[in-house]
Design a protein around this motif. Structure first.
Motif, PDB file in Angstrom:
ATOM      1  N   LEU A  44      49.527  -3.456  24.107  1.00  0.00           N
ATOM      2  CA  LEU A  44      48.509  -3.147  25.110  1.00  0.00           C
ATOM      3  C   LEU A  44      48.663  -1.717  25.620  1.00  0.00           C
ATOM      4  N   VAL A  45      49.893  -1.308  25.885  1.00  0.00           N
ATOM      5  CA  VAL A  45      50.152   0.053  26.368  1.00  0.00           C
ATOM      6  C   VAL A  45      49.794   1.077  25.287  1.00  0.00           C
ATOM      7  N   ALA A  46      50.213   0.830  24.056  1.00  0.00           N
ATOM      8  CA  ALA A  46      49.903   1.753  22.965  1.00  0.00           C
ATOM      9  C   ALA A  46      48.393   1.899  22.795  1.00  0.00           C
ATOM     10  N   LEU A  47      47.689   0.786  22.888  1.00  0.00           N
ATOM     11  CA  LEU A  47      46.235   0.811  22.752  1.00  0.00           C
ATOM     12  C   LEU A  47      45.581   1.571  23.905  1.00  0.00           C
ATOM     13  N   ARG A  48      46.030   1.303  25.128  1.00  0.00           N
ATOM     14  CA  ARG A  48      45.412   1.965  26.290  1.00  0.00           C
ATOM     15  C   ARG A  48      45.663   3.469  26.284  1.00  0.00           C
ATOM     16  N   ALA A  56      41.446   7.790  17.496  1.00  0.00           N
ATOM     17  CA  ALA A  56      40.804   6.718  16.733  1.00  0.00           C
ATOM     18  C   ALA A  56      41.774   5.995  15.805  1.00  0.00           C
ATOM     19  N   VAL A  57      42.627   6.738  15.116  1.00  0.00           N
ATOM     20  CA  VAL A  57      43.530   6.100  14.152  1.00  0.00           C
ATOM     21  C   VAL A  57      44.535   5.198  14.876  1.00  0.00           C
ATOM     22  N   CYS A  58      44.995   5.590  16.054  1.00  0.00           N
ATOM     23  CA  CYS A  58      45.928   4.742  16.810  1.00  0.00           C
ATOM     24  C   CYS A  58      45.213   3.549  17.436  1.00  0.00           C
ATOM     25  N   ILE A  59      43.976   3.731  17.851  1.00  0.00           N
ATOM     26  CA  ILE A  59      43.193   2.598  18.364  1.00  0.00           C
ATOM     27  C   ILE A  59      43.005   1.578  17.242  1.00  0.00           C
ATOM     28  N   ASP A  60      42.672   2.050  16.062  1.00  0.00           N
ATOM     29  CA  ASP A  60      42.531   1.188  14.891  1.00  0.00           C
ATOM     30  C   ASP A  60      43.831   0.418  14.640  1.00  0.00           C
ATOM     31  N   MET A  61      44.925   1.143  14.589  1.00  0.00           N
ATOM     32  CA  MET A  61      46.229   0.536  14.300  1.00  0.00           C
ATOM     33  C   MET A  61      46.626  -0.509  15.343  1.00  0.00           C
ATOM     34  N   HIS A  62      46.584  -0.137  16.605  1.00  0.00           N
ATOM     35  CA  HIS A  62      47.119  -1.021  17.643  1.00  0.00           C
ATOM     36  C   HIS A  62      46.179  -2.190  17.963  1.00  0.00           C
ATOM     37  N   THR A  63      44.885  -2.035  17.730  1.00  0.00           N
ATOM     38  CA  THR A  63      43.979  -3.171  17.851  1.00  0.00           C
ATOM     39  C   THR A  63      44.306  -4.202  16.782  1.00  0.00           C
ATOM     40  N   ALA A  67      46.008  -7.916  17.379  1.00  0.00           N
ATOM     41  CA  ALA A  67      45.294  -9.111  16.921  1.00  0.00           C
ATOM     42  C   ALA A  67      46.169  -9.936  15.969  1.00  0.00           C
ATOM     43  N   ALA A  68      46.873  -9.261  15.086  1.00  0.00           N
ATOM     44  CA  ALA A  68      47.758  -9.964  14.144  1.00  0.00           C
ATOM     45  C   ALA A  68      48.902 -10.667  14.863  1.00  0.00           C
ATOM     46  N   ALA A  69      49.297 -10.113  16.014  1.00  0.00           N
ATOM     47  CA  ALA A  69      50.376 -10.713  16.802  1.00  0.00           C
ATOM     48  C   ALA A  69      49.852 -11.818  17.719  1.00  0.00           C
ATOM     49  N   GLY A  70      48.550 -12.115  17.639  1.00  0.00           N
ATOM     50  CA  GLY A  70      47.984 -13.213  18.409  1.00  0.00           C
ATOM     51  C   GLY A  70      47.214 -12.818  19.650  1.00  0.00           C
ATOM     52  N   GLU A  71      47.027 -11.518  19.863  1.00  0.00           N
ATOM     53  CA  GLU A  71      46.270 -11.068  21.032  1.00  0.00           C
ATOM     54  C   GLU A  71      44.818 -11.513  20.877  1.00  0.00           C
ATOM     55  N   THR A  72      44.191 -11.923  21.978  1.00  0.00           N
ATOM     56  CA  THR A  72      42.823 -12.437  21.916  1.00  0.00           C
ATOM     57  C   THR A  72      41.795 -11.314  21.915  1.00  0.00           C
ATOM     58  N   PRO A  73      40.642 -11.568  21.287  1.00  0.00           N
ATOM     59  CA  PRO A  73      39.574 -10.562  21.309  1.00  0.00           C
ATOM     60  C   PRO A  73      39.138 -10.217  22.733  1.00  0.00           C
TER      61      PRO A  73
END
Length: 162
Positions: A44-48, A56-63, A67-73
Motif C-alpha cells: 500500500l505504501v509503495a503504491l501510494r 506508472a511502472v511502479c504503480i503497475d508493479m505494486h498494483t 492483488a497477487a498477495a490478496g489485496e482487494t480491488p
C-alpha cells in the motif's frame, strides 16, 4: 502536445554501469520485503508513494503485486483517497500519512510532522518504523529512476523483480 514513446530513454539492465550500481540497490529492496513491516502495508505504501510521484511502472508493479498477495480491488482503487475511505486500518492510515509527508517533503517543507510520527509509532515498533522510513525513501528513489528515463508501464509480471 508532446508524444511519448513506449521505449525507455535508458535500459538499466543493458547498461553495465547501471547494472553494477542497481544490483546493490535492488538487493536493499529485497531485504525490505523481508522486514517485519506487514507485507500489505508495504504494498500500500509503495503504491501510494508511486501515485504521488506519478511513476506508472511502479504503480503497475505494486498494483499487481498487491492483488497477487490478496489485496482487494476496492482497497486498491481507494488507496489514492485513503483519508475518506473506511477500508483501511488505523495502522495502515498512519503508515500512509507518514509515507505521504515523507514523499512530499518539497511541498510540506517540514517533512514528517511530530504528530504524524507519533501516530505511526502507536502502531509500529522501532524496527517496523525503520523499515517504513527506508521503504518510503527507496520508493522515492526508484520512482525517480523510472520517471527520469520514462520506463514504460503495463508489462510487469508478478514476481519479476524479486
Amino acid at each position: 502536445m508532446e508524444e511519448h514513446t513506449t521505449d525507455a530513454r535508458l535500459n538499466y539492465f543493458a547498461n553495465p554501469a547501471a547494472g553494477k550500481a542497481l544490483k546493490y540497490f535492488m538487493s536493499a529492496g529485497r531485504e525490505l520485503k523481508e522486514s517485519p513491516l506487514p507485507a500489505t502495508t508495504q504494498e500500500l505504501v509503495a503504491l501510494r508513494v508511486s501515485q504521488i510521484n506519478g511513476c506508472a511502472v511502479c504503480i503497475d508493479m505494486h498494483t499487481k503485486e498487491a492483488a497477487a498477495a490478496g489485496e482487494t480491488p476496492v482497497r486498491l482503487n481507494l488507496i489514492a483517497t485513503w483519508r475518506e475511505a473506511t477500508v483501511f486500518t488505523a495502522a495502515e492510515r498512519a503508515a500512509l500519512e507518514l509515507a505521504e509527508q515523507g514523499t512530499r517533503v518539497a511541498d510540506a517543507a517540514t517533512g514528517v510532522s511530530d504528530d504524524v510520527w507519533a501516530r505511526a509509532a502507536q502502531h509500529y515498533d522501532e524496527e517496523q518504523l525503520t523499515a517504513l522510513v527506508l521503504l518510503v525513501s527507496f520508493m522515492n528513489t526508484v520512482n525517480r529512476l523510472n520517471i527520469i528515463t520514462q520506463q514504460p508501464a503495463g508489462d510487469y509480471q508478478v514476481g519479476q523483480f524479486h
